[in-house]
Design a protein around this motif. Structure first.
Motif, PDB file in Angstrom:
ATOM      1  N   ALA A 102       0.718  -1.178  -0.018  1.00  0.00           N
ATOM      2  CA  ALA A 102       0.086  -0.154  -0.162  1.00  0.00           C
ATOM      3  C   ALA A 102       0.968   1.331   0.011  1.00  0.00           C
ATOM      4  N   ALA A 103       1.896   1.185   0.844  1.00  0.00           N
ATOM      5  CA  ALA A 103       2.647   2.549   0.851  1.00  0.00           C
ATOM      6  C   ALA A 103       3.633   2.551  -0.463  1.00  0.00           C
ATOM      7  N   LYS A 104       4.007   1.460  -0.850  1.00  0.00           N
ATOM      8  CA  LYS A 104       4.887   1.535  -2.082  1.00  0.00           C
ATOM      9  C   LYS A 104       3.869   1.930  -3.349  1.00  0.00           C
ATOM     10  N   ASN A 105       2.618   1.556  -3.495  1.00  0.00           N
ATOM     11  CA  ASN A 105       1.814   1.844  -4.503  1.00  0.00           C
ATOM     12  C   ASN A 105       1.290   3.405  -4.466  1.00  0.00           C
ATOM     13  N   ILE A 106       0.969   3.755  -3.129  1.00  0.00           N
ATOM     14  CA  ILE A 106       0.578   5.342  -3.043  1.00  0.00           C
ATOM     15  C   ILE A 106       1.866   6.386  -3.347  1.00  0.00           C
ATOM     16  N   ASN A 107       2.799   5.696  -2.944  1.00  0.00           N
ATOM     17  CA  ASN A 107       4.201   6.581  -3.438  1.00  0.00           C
ATOM     18  C   ASN A 107       4.271   6.597  -4.844  1.00  0.00           C
ATOM     19  N   LYS A 108       4.023   5.468  -5.734  1.00  0.00           N
ATOM     20  CA  LYS A 108       4.175   5.661  -6.972  1.00  0.00           C
ATOM     21  C   LYS A 108       3.110   6.589  -7.655  1.00  0.00           C
ATOM     22  N   LEU A 109       1.813   6.336  -6.892  1.00  0.00           N
ATOM     23  CA  LEU A 109       0.867   7.149  -7.283  1.00  0.00           C
ATOM     24  C   LEU A 109       0.867   8.686  -7.391  1.00  0.00           C
ATOM     25  N   LEU A 110       1.519   9.146  -6.157  1.00  0.00           N
ATOM     26  CA  LEU A 110       1.729  10.384  -5.959  1.00  0.00           C
ATOM     27  C   LEU A 110       2.678  10.943  -6.879  1.00  0.00           C
ATOM     28  N   LEU A 111       3.804  10.095  -7.096  1.00  0.00           N
ATOM     29  CA  LEU A 111       4.749  10.682  -8.056  1.00  0.00           C
ATOM     30  C   LEU A 111       4.170  10.804  -9.500  1.00  0.00           C
ATOM     31  N   SER A 112       3.385   9.974  -9.768  1.00  0.00           N
ATOM     32  CA  SER A 112       2.575  10.022 -10.936  1.00  0.00           C
ATOM     33  C   SER A 112       1.563  11.171 -11.152  1.00  0.00           C
ATOM     34  N   LYS A 113       1.328  11.563 -10.276  1.00  0.00           N
ATOM     35  CA  LYS A 113       0.338  12.941 -10.351  1.00  0.00           C
ATOM     36  C   LYS A 113       1.189  14.151 -10.212  1.00  0.00           C
ATOM     37  N   GLY A 114       2.594  14.170  -9.979  1.00  0.00           N
ATOM     38  CA  GLY A 114       3.242  15.242 -10.034  1.00  0.00           C
ATOM     39  C   GLY A 114       3.599  15.705  -8.848  1.00  0.00           C
ATOM     40  N   CYS A 115       3.366  14.975  -7.824  1.00  0.00           N
ATOM     41  CA  CYS A 115       3.545  15.320  -6.371  1.00  0.00           C
ATOM     42  C   CYS A 115       5.130  15.188  -6.375  1.00  0.00           C
ATOM     43  N   SER A 116       5.811  16.091  -5.356  1.00  0.00           N
ATOM     44  CA  SER A 116       7.366  15.798  -5.023  1.00  0.00           C
ATOM     45  C   SER A 116       7.560  14.991  -3.680  1.00  0.00           C
ATOM     46  N   GLU A 117       8.280  13.948  -4.051  1.00  0.00           N
ATOM     47  CA  GLU A 117       8.895  13.391  -2.750  1.00  0.00           C
ATOM     48  C   GLU A 117      10.056  13.952  -2.137  1.00  0.00           C
ATOM     49  N   THR A 118      10.011  14.343  -0.773  1.00  0.00           N
ATOM     50  CA  THR A 118      10.890  15.145  -0.075  1.00  0.00           C
ATOM     51  C   THR A 118      11.914  14.242   0.478  1.00  0.00           C
ATOM     52  N   VAL A 119      11.565  12.957   0.986  1.00  0.00           N
ATOM     53  CA  VAL A 119      12.498  12.083   1.685  1.00  0.00           C
ATOM     54  C   VAL A 119      11.827  10.634   1.079  1.00  0.00           C
ATOM     55  N   SER A 120      12.670   9.720   0.791  1.00  0.00           N
ATOM     56  CA  SER A 120      12.549   8.346   0.186  1.00  0.00           C
ATOM     57  C   SER A 120      11.506   7.554   1.160  1.00  0.00           C
ATOM     58  N   LEU A 121      10.675   6.839   0.855  1.00  0.00           N
ATOM     59  CA  LEU A 121      10.005   5.733   1.483  1.00  0.00           C
ATOM     60  C   LEU A 121      10.701   5.152   2.739  1.00  0.00           C
ATOM     61  N   LEU A 122       9.991   5.122   3.669  1.00  0.00           N
ATOM     62  CA  LEU A 122      10.765   4.460   4.986  1.00  0.00           C
ATOM     63  C   LEU A 122       9.600   3.400   5.221  1.00  0.00           C
ATOM     64  N   THR A 123       9.821   1.987   5.216  1.00  0.00           N
ATOM     65  CA  THR A 123       9.205   0.798   5.368  1.00  0.00           C
ATOM     66  C   THR A 123       9.709   0.251   6.929  1.00  0.00           C
ATOM     67  N   LEU A 124       8.855   0.206   7.573  1.00  0.00           N
ATOM     68  CA  LEU A 124       8.694  -0.526   8.975  1.00  0.00           C
ATOM     69  C   LEU A 124       8.598  -1.934   8.882  1.00  0.00           C
ATOM     70  N   ASP A 125       9.343  -2.804   9.210  1.00  0.00           N
ATOM     71  CA  ASP A 125       9.129  -4.294   9.297  1.00  0.00           C
ATOM     72  C   ASP A 125       8.715  -4.708  10.862  1.00  0.00           C
ATOM     73  N   MET A 126       7.481  -4.971  11.007  1.00  0.00           N
ATOM     74  CA  MET A 126       6.933  -5.486  12.170  1.00  0.00           C
ATOM     75  C   MET A 126       7.284  -6.819  12.602  1.00  0.00           C
ATOM     76  N   SER A 127       7.986  -7.516  11.765  1.00  0.00           N
ATOM     77  CA  SER A 127       8.744  -8.983  12.079  1.00  0.00           C
ATOM     78  C   SER A 127       9.975  -8.536  12.623  1.00  0.00           C
ATOM     79  N   GLU A 128      10.599  -7.483  12.733  1.00  0.00           N
ATOM     80  CA  GLU A 128      11.966  -7.424  13.579  1.00  0.00           C
ATOM     81  C   GLU A 128      11.360  -6.651  14.950  1.00  0.00           C
TER      82      GLU A 128
END
Length: 147
Positions: A102-128
């Motif tokens: 979901a996070a990866k897909n909304i990130n791509k969607l926002l970029l495709s709509k012309g939004c500017s990513e200020t900081v790269s995606l953070l993924t938090l792994d709850m198995s750790e």
């Protein structure tokens, strides 16, 4: 300072806790912050603001129920979103092959709509063995000069 709209996608509440921790850190840094637990695209859309997306993934890589309408409106908009800056936090479990989809897909969607990513995606792994709230606050502080 900046105006942040924290957009939460959550099924079980974990993303809400992360969003609240981010809100606390952003406020301490002097930013204006509004958290949206039931995000409404039309109400959130405004110029000169930054969106912080905090979302988990549901089922087979789907968006949580509470953020689905927001995503649909975002997908369908013809508005110029080039003034929107964003950063994304994904919460998931890497034991699943749909880890943080979901996070990866909304990130791509926002970029495709012309939004500017200020900081790269953070993924938090709850198995750790991590504290997702603490890690997200640390991430914001590490990147405060890019917000």
């Amino acid at each position: 300072m900046s105006s942040f709209q924290v957009i939460v996608g959550s099924m079980l509440g974990g993303s809400e806790y992360v969003a609240e921790a981010c809100e606390e850190t952003l406020l301490a840094l002097g930013h204006e912050v509004e958290v949206h637990l039931q995000p409404d695209f039309a109400q959130i859309l405004n110029e000169k603001q930054t969106w912080l997306i905090c979302t988990s993934t549901h089922g087979a890589g789907d968006y949580p129920d509470n953020i689905q309408a927001f995503v649909t409106d975002l997908q369908n908009t013809d508005l110029d979103l080039s003034s929107v800056k964003f950063l994304t936090i994904g919460i998931g479990d890497s034991n699943y092959d749909t880890f943080c989809y979901a996070a990866k897909n909304i990130n791509k969607l926002l970029l495709s709509k012309g939004c500017s990513e200020t900081v790269s995606l953070l993924t938090l792994d709850m198995s750790e063995d991590i504290d997702p709230e603490e890690r997200s606050q640390q991430w914001i502080n590490e990147n405060k000069d890019h917000l």
